[in-house]
Enzyme design. Sequence first.
Site, mmCIF file in Angstrom:
data_model
loop_
_atom_site.group_PDB
_atom_site.id
_atom_site.type_symbol
_atom_site.label_atom_id
_atom_site.label_comp_id
_atom_site.label_asym_id
_atom_site.label_seq_id
_atom_site.Cartn_x
_atom_site.Cartn_y
_atom_site.Cartn_z
ATOM 1 C CB VAL A 22 37.352 81.019 -6.714
ATOM 2 C CG1 VAL A 22 36.775 82.431 -6.759
ATOM 3 C CG2 VAL A 22 37.124 80.305 -8.047
ATOM 4 N NE ARG A 54 41.468 69.345 1.830
ATOM 5 C CZ ARG A 54 41.914 69.174 0.591
ATOM 6 N NH1 ARG A 54 42.489 68.049 0.254
ATOM 7 N NH2 ARG A 54 41.804 70.139 -0.308
ATOM 8 C CB VAL A 137 26.956 83.150 -15.685
ATOM 9 C CG1 VAL A 137 26.856 82.963 -17.202
ATOM 10 C CG2 VAL A 137 25.802 82.445 -14.984
ATOM 11 N N GLY A 139 32.692 83.443 -15.544
ATOM 12 C CA GLY A 139 33.854 83.921 -14.777
ATOM 13 C C GLY A 139 33.991 85.427 -14.718
ATOM 14 C CB ILE A 141 32.290 87.694 -19.034
ATOM 15 C CG1 ILE A 141 33.417 87.006 -19.794
ATOM 16 C CG2 ILE A 141 31.488 88.587 -19.971
ATOM 17 C CD1 ILE A 141 32.927 86.079 -20.906
ATOM 18 N N GLY A 192 44.945 71.261 -17.500
ATOM 19 C CA GLY A 192 44.234 71.660 -16.283
ATOM 20 C C GLY A 192 42.890 72.315 -16.556
ATOM 21 C CD GLU A 195 36.521 70.275 -12.064
ATOM 22 O OE1 GLU A 195 36.186 69.395 -11.264
ATOM 23 O OE2 GLU A 195 36.140 71.439 -12.029
ATOM 24 C CE LYS A 210 29.537 78.362 -15.944
ATOM 25 N NZ LYS A 210 30.794 77.932 -16.586
HETATM 26 P P1 NDP Z 1 37.825 74.456 -4.975
HETATM 27 O O1 NDP Z 1 37.434 73.043 -4.934
HETATM 28 O O2 NDP Z 1 39.166 74.831 -5.468
HETATM 29 O O3 NDP Z 1 37.659 75.089 -3.506
HETATM 30 C C1 NDP Z 1 36.593 74.768 -2.662
HETATM 31 C C2 NDP Z 1 36.903 75.293 -1.278
HETATM 32 O O4 NDP Z 1 35.816 75.014 -0.419
HETATM 33 C C3 NDP Z 1 38.135 74.644 -0.632
HETATM 34 O O5 NDP Z 1 38.883 75.629 0.046
HETATM 35 C C4 NDP Z 1 37.537 73.649 0.366
HETATM 36 O O6 NDP Z 1 38.353 73.452 1.504
HETATM 37 C C5 NDP Z 1 36.291 74.374 0.759
HETATM 38 N N1 NDP Z 1 35.226 73.497 1.245
HETATM 39 C C6 NDP Z 1 34.691 72.418 0.637
HETATM 40 N N2 NDP Z 1 33.694 71.901 1.384
HETATM 41 C C7 NDP Z 1 33.623 72.659 2.499
HETATM 42 C C8 NDP Z 1 32.806 72.640 3.653
HETATM 43 N N3 NDP Z 1 31.843 71.728 3.799
HETATM 44 N N4 NDP Z 1 33.004 73.590 4.593
HETATM 45 C C9 NDP Z 1 33.970 74.520 4.449
HETATM 46 N N5 NDP Z 1 34.773 74.603 3.375
HETATM 47 C C10 NDP Z 1 34.592 73.674 2.411
HETATM 48 O O7 NDP Z 1 36.682 75.222 -5.807
HETATM 49 P P2 NDP Z 1 36.847 76.508 -6.732
HETATM 50 O O8 NDP Z 1 37.549 77.567 -5.991
HETATM 51 O O9 NDP Z 1 37.341 76.094 -8.060
HETATM 52 O O10 NDP Z 1 35.303 76.893 -6.976
HETATM 53 C C11 NDP Z 1 34.563 77.554 -5.982
HETATM 54 C C12 NDP Z 1 33.235 78.029 -6.569
HETATM 55 O O11 NDP Z 1 33.504 78.914 -7.650
HETATM 56 C C13 NDP Z 1 32.363 76.914 -7.156
HETATM 57 O O12 NDP Z 1 31.012 77.240 -6.941
HETATM 58 C C14 NDP Z 1 32.667 76.967 -8.637
HETATM 59 O O13 NDP Z 1 31.623 76.475 -9.443
HETATM 60 C C15 NDP Z 1 32.824 78.468 -8.818
HETATM 61 N N6 NDP Z 1 33.600 78.833 -9.975
HETATM 62 C C16 NDP Z 1 34.870 78.348 -10.134
HETATM 63 C C17 NDP Z 1 35.618 78.688 -11.227
HETATM 64 C C18 NDP Z 1 37.004 78.183 -11.404
HETATM 65 O O14 NDP Z 1 37.620 78.500 -12.434
HETATM 66 N N7 NDP Z 1 37.559 77.439 -10.474
HETATM 67 C C19 NDP Z 1 35.061 79.567 -12.271
HETATM 68 C C20 NDP Z 1 33.748 80.077 -11.983
HETATM 69 C C21 NDP Z 1 33.049 79.700 -10.876
HETATM 70 P P3 NDP Z 1 39.829 72.790 1.393
HETATM 71 O O15 NDP Z 1 40.646 73.813 0.645
HETATM 72 O O16 NDP Z 1 40.288 72.673 2.777
HETATM 73 O O17 NDP Z 1 39.645 71.525 0.666
HETATM 74 N N1 HSE Z 2 34.306 74.293 -15.579
HETATM 75 C C1 HSE Z 2 33.937 75.601 -16.036
HETATM 76 C C2 HSE Z 2 34.414 75.786 -17.476
HETATM 77 C C3 HSE Z 2 34.533 76.704 -15.209
HETATM 78 O O1 HSE Z 2 35.094 74.926 -18.039
HETATM 79 O O2 HSE Z 2 34.089 76.831 -18.020
HETATM 80 C C4 HSE Z 2 33.674 77.107 -14.053
HETATM 81 O O3 HSE Z 2 32.479 77.711 -14.453
#
Ligand code: NDP
Ligand code: HSE
Length: 440
Positions: A22, A54, A137, A139, A141, A192, A195, A210
């Site tokens: 994201v 990282r 909640v 995405g 929407i 994909g 997970e 949610k």
């Molecule tokens: P990712 O796992 O792809 O990204 C997480 C990011 O957080 C990475 O850049 C990671 O760093 C960084 N990170 C993790 N721990 C730490 C820390 N302690 N300090 C600093 N940085 C940290 O997650 P997503 O982008 O998929 O999801 C992010 C949020 O969005 C979550 O709350 C998720 O529930 C929500 N969300 C995600 C959706 C999706 O489709 N992916 C949909 C709706 C909500 P590094 O890159 O270096 O590992």
């Molecule tokens: N894992 C969620 C889903 C996406 O499958 O809808 C993040 O809310």
Amino acid sequence: MSNTLPRGAAPIRVALLGCGTVGTEVVRLIEEQSKDLTARIGAPLEIVGIAVRRPDKHPDIKASLLTTDAQSLVDGDADIVVEVIGGIDPVKGLLVDALRSGKSVVSANKALLAEEGGLLHAAAAESGADLYYEAAVAGAIPILRPLRESMVGDRITRVLGIVNGTTNYILSRMDETGSSFSEALAEATDLGYAEADPTADVDGFDAAAKAAILAALAFHTPVTTDDVYREGISAVTSGDFASARDMGCTIKLLSICERVSDPDNPSEDAVSARVYPAMIPRTHPLASVGDAFNAVFVEAEAAGPLMFYGKGAGGDPTASAVLGDLVAVARNKVATTTGGGVSTYAALPIRPMGKTPTRYHVSLDVSDKAGVLAAVATEFARNDVSISTVRQEGRGDEATLVLVTHTAADEALAATVEQLHASEYVRAVVSVMRVEGKDS
Ligand code: NDP
Ligand code: HSE
């Protein structure tokens, strides 16, 4: 009307916590749409730092922006903190600190908001900061701000949602192709959607978080994940889908939030929040929500029914919701104001699942002989559960009884099923599934 910006408007300083699926798209949209966003906000957005785990994994980000020290960004001079790390710790502490110091927060973190929404809102109210989390909640929407703002003058009675894309993909494939749960899960993993550890999705934890957020906003009452009854989809079989088809239904993982009467005090209201797979008539608008899409159906006293539909996950769609919130809170910063908070004044009790009226569809493998139907019906009657329809399929050793009940307390239905398991007349309880909707 002038389309020029106030000259020399000070930038709105944004600290980004997390830059994964994201976060990467949030950065891209802020950069690619910078001129338009500046015009819409009335001041430019400036990313002042990006916290990641990282830094070496982010070659496309300017190195001087990257840090592993998220706390230093929270303690710094940003105006807004955007959190897209996820999970409870260390994010909870970071966001409480940010809010208490007056920084507005935009988050996509459903797990945290569902568990600690009260704490975060209190911290925001303490310092007069904004806290927005539309992306948490469904995405892309827009559903939280409609509940929080557009519909705040109405009385919402029910929110029924498909809010987990992974499970919706799996159930849609099982319905379309007749595949088993594990085959459909393997497909979702290959694509994909699911997970490596799909537990949060398939066991309903994600949908329950949610549901808690939706129920809290819809009913102006504190609701946390622990208040949400939850069942996942791993026990759903292709046989359940065949039964659903026979009833003109499909099966969806539903997040159901309702304003109901309090069983202990029927003149008062309570909240029911629950997540489970259920048969839903194919004529219902949610039945046609396929693939990994999400949809939320809201019923309100004055507005009537409303339906929200779209992509519930993925970098771009989720970043769209984050950006919407970011622009809203940035505009508030420019206007030196804040948006509305959320109210939990109603403080309604949570109705336990056992007391919630539901309907069951039950398939039983039985002996095909006189008296069996009467014996089975007696088990339902013993628990005061009224049968709506019953039919027999097959003969002899292949006989199956399919029963659909009228609504009854869920605990009465569960007790009936337990007694059917023990009944000498029932060879096997083949399938038990709740049926969404009122008595026909
Ligand atoms: P990712 O796992 O792809 O990204 C997480 C990011 O957080 C990475 O850049 C990671 O760093 C960084 N990170 C993790 N721990 C730490 C820390 N302690 N300090 C600093 N940085 C940290 O997650 P997503 O982008 O998929 O999801 C992010 C949020 O969005 C979550 O709350 C998720 O529930 C929500 N969300 C995600 C959706 C999706 O489709 N992916 C949909 C709706 C909500 P590094 O890159 O270096 O590992
Ligand atoms: N894992 C969620 C889903 C996406 O499958 O809808 C993040 O809310």
